[in-house]
Design a protein around this motif. Structure first.
Motif, PDB file in Angstrom:
ATOM      1  N   GLU A  53      51.296  41.876  38.584  1.00 24.16           N
ATOM      2  CA  GLU A  53      49.897  42.264  38.735  1.00 24.16           C
ATOM      3  C   GLU A  53      49.112  41.747  37.531  1.00 24.16           C
ATOM      4  O   GLU A  53      49.605  41.731  36.399  1.00 24.16           O
ATOM      5  N   LEU A  54      47.880  41.326  37.783  1.00 21.39           N
ATOM      6  CA  LEU A  54      47.055  40.682  36.772  1.00 21.39           C
ATOM      7  C   LEU A  54      46.924  41.508  35.498  1.00 21.39           C
ATOM      8  O   LEU A  54      47.125  41.002  34.397  1.00 21.39           O
ATOM      9  N   HIS A  55      46.605  42.778  35.613  1.00 19.25           N
ATOM     10  CA  HIS A  55      46.394  43.597  34.416  1.00 19.25           C
ATOM     11  C   HIS A  55      47.687  43.712  33.598  1.00 19.25           C
ATOM     12  O   HIS A  55      47.650  43.718  32.372  1.00 19.25           O
ATOM     13  N   ASN A  56      48.835  43.763  34.275  1.00 11.71           N
ATOM     14  CA  ASN A  56      50.111  43.823  33.553  1.00 11.71           C
ATOM     15  C   ASN A  56      50.403  42.517  32.818  1.00 11.71           C
ATOM     16  O   ASN A  56      50.920  42.527  31.701  1.00 11.71           O
ATOM     17  N   LEU A  57      50.064  41.396  33.427  1.00 17.01           N
ATOM     18  CA  LEU A  57      50.257  40.097  32.778  1.00 17.01           C
ATOM     19  C   LEU A  57      49.444  40.010  31.491  1.00 17.01           C
ATOM     20  O   LEU A  57      49.959  39.598  30.449  1.00 17.01           O
ATOM     21  N   ALA A  76      39.670  46.803  32.302  1.00 19.14           N
ATOM     22  CA  ALA A  76      38.244  46.706  31.998  1.00 19.14           C
ATOM     23  C   ALA A  76      37.796  45.246  31.897  1.00 19.14           C
ATOM     24  O   ALA A  76      36.735  44.881  32.420  1.00 19.14           O
ATOM     25  N   ARG A  77      38.603  44.406  31.269  1.00 20.28           N
ATOM     26  CA  ARG A  77      38.253  42.987  31.135  1.00 20.28           C
ATOM     27  C   ARG A  77      38.199  42.311  32.499  1.00 20.28           C
ATOM     28  O   ARG A  77      37.321  41.495  32.760  1.00 20.28           O
ATOM     29  N   VAL A  78      39.132  42.670  33.379  1.00 19.69           N
ATOM     30  CA  VAL A  78      39.123  42.116  34.732  1.00 19.69           C
ATOM     31  C   VAL A  78      37.861  42.582  35.465  1.00 19.69           C
ATOM     32  O   VAL A  78      37.155  41.777  36.080  1.00 19.69           O
ATOM     33  N   ALA A  79      37.564  43.878  35.379  1.00 19.46           N
ATOM     34  CA  ALA A  79      36.404  44.448  36.068  1.00 19.46           C
ATOM     35  C   ALA A  79      35.090  43.832  35.590  1.00 19.46           C
ATOM     36  O   ALA A  79      34.132  43.716  36.360  1.00 19.46           O
ATOM     37  N   MET A  80      35.039  43.408  34.331  1.00 17.01           N
ATOM     38  CA  MET A  80      33.829  42.796  33.775  1.00 17.01           C
ATOM     39  C   MET A  80      33.672  41.331  34.186  1.00 17.01           C
ATOM     40  O   MET A  80      32.665  40.706  33.879  1.00 17.01           O
ATOM     41  N   GLY A  81      34.676  40.781  34.853  1.00 22.11           N
ATOM     42  CA  GLY A  81      34.584  39.391  35.291  1.00 22.11           C
ATOM     43  C   GLY A  81      34.963  38.391  34.216  1.00 22.11           C
ATOM     44  O   GLY A  81      34.575  37.225  34.293  1.00 22.11           O
ATOM     45  N   ASP A  82      35.717  38.834  33.217  1.00 21.54           N
ATOM     46  CA  ASP A  82      36.101  37.964  32.095  1.00 21.54           C
ATOM     47  C   ASP A  82      37.323  37.102  32.382  1.00 21.54           C
ATOM     48  O   ASP A  82      37.649  36.218  31.596  1.00 21.54           O
TER      49      ASP A  82
END
Length: 73
Positions: free
Chosen positions: A14-18, A33-39
């Motif tokens: 999963e992306l957040h785990n990576l 949070a970084r994923v949710a912000m579109g970073d």
């Protein structure tokens, strides 16, 4: 920065785990949070799904750092 390599131990991660495992986020919450912000981009496209399944051959980028995901040997 030289690109990072990540070798899967299963079919996907999963992306957040990576991001957390590679040290690009301090915690799972920070990664989400970084994923949710579109970073974060996956294969050049902004990815907003925190649990997006990243498979071998994909490229993840955050803050100018690229992670190449490889299949298990």
């Amino acid at each position: 920065m030289p690109p990072l390599q990540f070798t899967l131990t299963g079919d996907f991660i999963e992306l957040h785990n990576l991001l957390k495992l590679m040290g690009l986020a301090d915690s799972g919450g920070s990664a989400k949070a970084r994923v949710a912000m579109g970073d974060v981009t996956v294969d050049g496209q902004v990815e907003l799904r925190k649990t997006c399944k990243i498979s071998a051959g994909q490229r993840v980028k955050l803050d100018g750092q690229t992670i190449y995901v490889r299949a298990p040997d």
